[in-house]
Design a protein around this motif. Structure first.
Motif, PDB file in Angstrom:
ATOM      1  N   TYR A  31       0.788  -1.230   0.000  1.00 44.38           N
ATOM      2  CA  TYR A  31       0.000   0.000   0.000  1.00 44.38           C
ATOM      3  C   TYR A  31       0.822   1.284   0.000  1.00 44.38           C
ATOM      4  O   TYR A  31       0.249   2.373  -0.056  1.00 44.38           O
ATOM      5  N   ALA A  32       2.142   1.195   0.014  1.00 40.00           N
ATOM      6  CA  ALA A  32       2.970   2.408  -0.097  1.00 40.00           C
ATOM      7  C   ALA A  32       2.696   3.144  -1.407  1.00 40.00           C
ATOM      8  O   ALA A  32       2.610   4.386  -1.404  1.00 40.00           O
ATOM      9  N   PRO A  33       2.505   2.447  -2.540  1.00 41.69           N
ATOM     10  CA  PRO A  33       2.179   3.186  -3.773  1.00 41.69           C
ATOM     11  C   PRO A  33       0.847   3.940  -3.682  1.00 41.69           C
ATOM     12  O   PRO A  33       0.694   5.007  -4.260  1.00 41.69           O
ATOM     13  N   LEU A  34      -0.102   3.411  -2.930  1.00 33.40           N
ATOM     14  CA  LEU A  34      -1.378   4.108  -2.735  1.00 33.40           C
ATOM     15  C   LEU A  34      -1.150   5.392  -1.952  1.00 33.40           C
ATOM     16  O   LEU A  34      -1.655   6.460  -2.335  1.00 33.40           O
ATOM     17  N   VAL A  35      -0.386   5.318  -0.876  1.00 32.36           N
ATOM     18  CA  VAL A  35      -0.069   6.511  -0.080  1.00 32.36           C
ATOM     19  C   VAL A  35       0.632   7.538  -0.959  1.00 32.36           C
ATOM     20  O   VAL A  35       0.274   8.726  -0.974  1.00 32.36           O
ATOM     21  N   GLU A  51      -9.424   6.254  -5.554  1.00 33.28           N
ATOM     22  CA  GLU A  51      -7.977   6.051  -5.438  1.00 33.28           C
ATOM     23  C   GLU A  51      -7.662   4.600  -5.092  1.00 33.28           C
ATOM     24  O   GLU A  51      -6.745   3.999  -5.644  1.00 33.28           O
ATOM     25  N   VAL A  52      -8.438   4.014  -4.186  1.00 28.46           N
ATOM     26  CA  VAL A  52      -8.235   2.617  -3.814  1.00 28.46           C
ATOM     27  C   VAL A  52      -8.488   1.705  -5.009  1.00 28.46           C
ATOM     28  O   VAL A  52      -7.704   0.800  -5.291  1.00 28.46           O
ATOM     29  N   LEU A  53      -9.578   1.950  -5.733  1.00 30.39           N
ATOM     30  CA  LEU A  53      -9.888   1.122  -6.902  1.00 30.39           C
ATOM     31  C   LEU A  53      -8.799   1.242  -7.961  1.00 30.39           C
ATOM     32  O   LEU A  53      -8.382   0.238  -8.546  1.00 30.39           O
ATOM     33  N   ARG A  54      -8.331   2.459  -8.199  1.00 28.29           N
ATOM     34  CA  ARG A  54      -7.264   2.673  -9.178  1.00 28.29           C
ATOM     35  C   ARG A  54      -6.005   1.910  -8.760  1.00 28.29           C
ATOM     36  O   ARG A  54      -5.371   1.237  -9.557  1.00 28.29           O
ATOM     37  N   HIS A  55      -5.667   1.998  -7.487  1.00 25.65           N
ATOM     38  CA  HIS A  55      -4.488   1.303  -6.968  1.00 25.65           C
ATOM     39  C   HIS A  55      -4.647  -0.210  -7.111  1.00 25.65           C
ATOM     40  O   HIS A  55      -3.711  -0.895  -7.555  1.00 25.65           O
ATOM     41  N   GLU A  56      -5.806  -0.741  -6.752  1.00 26.37           N
ATOM     42  CA  GLU A  56      -6.031  -2.182  -6.830  1.00 26.37           C
ATOM     43  C   GLU A  56      -5.989  -2.680  -8.277  1.00 26.37           C
ATOM     44  O   GLU A  56      -5.447  -3.739  -8.559  1.00 26.37           O
ATOM     45  N   ARG A  57      -6.566  -1.898  -9.201  1.00 25.85           N
ATOM     46  CA  ARG A  57      -6.519  -2.291 -10.611  1.00 25.85           C
ATOM     47  C   ARG A  57      -5.078  -2.340 -11.108  1.00 25.85           C
ATOM     48  O   ARG A  57      -4.688  -3.261 -11.824  1.00 25.85           O
ATOM     49  N   ARG A  58      -4.280  -1.345 -10.725  1.00 33.12           N
ATOM     50  CA  ARG A  58      -2.866  -1.342 -11.138  1.00 33.12           C
ATOM     51  C   ARG A  58      -2.126  -2.535 -10.552  1.00 33.12           C
ATOM     52  O   ARG A  58      -1.311  -3.158 -11.222  1.00 33.12           O
ATOM     53  N   ARG A  59      -2.389  -2.836  -9.286  1.00 27.49           N
ATOM     54  CA  ARG A  59      -1.728  -3.963  -8.633  1.00 27.49           C
ATOM     55  C   ARG A  59      -2.091  -5.273  -9.333  1.00 27.49           C
ATOM     56  O   ARG A  59      -1.236  -6.109  -9.608  1.00 27.49           O
ATOM     57  N   ILE A  60      -3.368  -5.440  -9.666  1.00 28.48           N
ATOM     58  CA  ILE A  60      -3.820  -6.651 -10.346  1.00 28.48           C
ATOM     59  C   ILE A  60      -3.200  -6.740 -11.737  1.00 28.48           C
ATOM     60  O   ILE A  60      -2.747  -7.803 -12.159  1.00 28.48           O
ATOM     61  N   ALA A 108     -11.422   8.846  -2.007  1.00 25.40           N
ATOM     62  CA  ALA A 108     -10.647   7.744  -1.438  1.00 25.40           C
ATOM     63  C   ALA A 108     -10.998   6.430  -2.125  1.00 25.40           C
ATOM     64  O   ALA A 108     -10.111   5.638  -2.454  1.00 25.40           O
ATOM     65  N   GLU A 109     -12.274   6.187  -2.357  1.00 28.86           N
ATOM     66  CA  GLU A 109     -12.708   4.950  -3.006  1.00 28.86           C
ATOM     67  C   GLU A 109     -12.134   4.847  -4.420  1.00 28.86           C
ATOM     68  O   GLU A 109     -11.645   3.791  -4.819  1.00 28.86           O
ATOM     69  N   PRO A 164     -11.193  -5.673   8.343  1.00 30.91           N
ATOM     70  CA  PRO A 164      -9.861  -5.738   7.730  1.00 30.91           C
ATOM     71  C   PRO A 164      -9.888  -5.544   6.208  1.00 30.91           C
ATOM     72  O   PRO A 164      -8.961  -4.971   5.650  1.00 30.91           O
ATOM     73  N   ALA A 165     -10.955  -5.983   5.543  1.00 31.52           N
ATOM     74  CA  ALA A 165     -11.030  -5.844   4.088  1.00 31.52           C
ATOM     75  C   ALA A 165     -11.121  -4.380   3.659  1.00 31.52           C
ATOM     76  O   ALA A 165     -10.838  -4.041   2.518  1.00 31.52           O
ATOM     77  N   ALA A 166     -11.509  -3.499   4.591  1.00 33.97           N
ATOM     78  CA  ALA A 166     -11.644  -2.072   4.282  1.00 33.97           C
ATOM     79  C   ALA A 166     -10.321  -1.316   4.457  1.00 33.97           C
ATOM     80  O   ALA A 166     -10.301  -0.090   4.321  1.00 33.97           O
ATOM     81  N   LEU A 167      -9.243  -2.027   4.727  1.00 38.41           N
ATOM     82  CA  LEU A 167      -7.955  -1.378   4.963  1.00 38.41           C
ATOM     83  C   LEU A 167      -7.521  -0.439   3.833  1.00 38.41           C
ATOM     84  O   LEU A 167      -7.080   0.671   4.103  1.00 38.41           O
ATOM     85  N   PRO A 168      -7.622  -0.820   2.548  1.00 39.64           N
ATOM     86  CA  PRO A 168      -7.182   0.116   1.502  1.00 39.64           C
ATOM     87  C   PRO A 168      -7.930   1.452   1.562  1.00 39.64           C
ATOM     88  O   PRO A 168      -7.315   2.513   1.403  1.00 39.64           O
ATOM     89  N   GLY A 169      -9.222   1.426   1.821  1.00 41.60           N
ATOM     90  CA  GLY A 169      -9.986   2.666   1.954  1.00 41.60           C
ATOM     91  C   GLY A 169      -9.544   3.471   3.163  1.00 41.60           C
ATOM     92  O   GLY A 169      -9.457   4.700   3.111  1.00 41.60           O
TER      93      GLY A 169
END
Length: 194
Positions: free
Chosen positions: A29-33, A113-122, A110-111, A68-73
């Motif tokens: 999650y450092a790239p998200l921050v 940004e989290v979705l964008r980060h998760e899509r990039r990670r995937i 925030a949502e 715990p699943a809400a951690l990225p948000g």
């Protein structure tokens, strides 16, 4: 993506004091921050300060995190708040899209940004599952500006006429990777359905 069992597992293990789980949370999650901080045009030292504050707050709040699943948000929202706190305290930097984001509620930002980060990670995970030849071919085609076909042909030892069909096969393999298949099966996210 919101009920990602790997996030729940990492949070649970980090709560139990497992250092490797904590390290993986920070790495993941450092790239998200960083991406949230860049939206506010913070300097690198300020980004580092915000990052330290976010991770410190996570250490403090991890035991009480109910979902715990809400951690990225949580990380995205906490990062935004830390950016605002820094901006207010220093009065040196203003948010990039202050006028545009004034009418967008903070959780929506925030949502997204989290979705964008998760899509990039995937996508990065799916890309890593490809053969080295496909990785190089797609990277050469996706660079800005794209590499000329004759350069791609020399690099990969391919006839120019086979670059397009190879690209098509590589993209098909990319779509079929387990990591990306989940994302494609979920369909478009809410923010993009407008």
């Amino acid at each position: 993506m919101r009920d990602d069992p790997s996030v729940v597992d990492l949070v649970t293990r980090a709560r139990d004091g497992e250092k490797s789980a904590w390290d993986e949370l920070v790495e993941r999650y450092a790239p998200l921050v960083y991406s949230v901080c860049r939206r506010y045009r913070l300097t690198q030292p300020d980004i580092d300060d915000v990052g330290q504050s976010v991770w410190l707050r996570l250490v403090e709040h991890l035991p009480g995190l109910r979902e715990p699943a809400a951690l990225p948000g949580w990380i995205a929202t906490t990062t935004q708040r830390e950016c605002f706190r820094l901006i207010r305290s220093t009065s040196r930097v203003e948010p990039v899209d202050l006028a545009e984001s004034a009418d967008v509620p903070e959780p929506a930002i925030a949502e997204e940004e989290v979705l964008r980060h998760e899509r990039r990670r995937i996508l990065r995970a799916a890309f890593a599952e490809l053969s080295r030849k496909c990785q190089v071919l797609l990277a050469l085609l996706m660079q800005d500006p794209p590499a000329p076909y004759d350069e791609i042909g020399r690099t990969l030892r391919l006839p120019i006429g086979s670059i397009g069909p190879n690209r098509a096969r590589c993209l098909t393999r990319l779509r079929q990777t387990p990591a990306l298949a989940v994302l494609v099966a979920d369909g478009p996210d809410e923010p993009t359905r407008r």
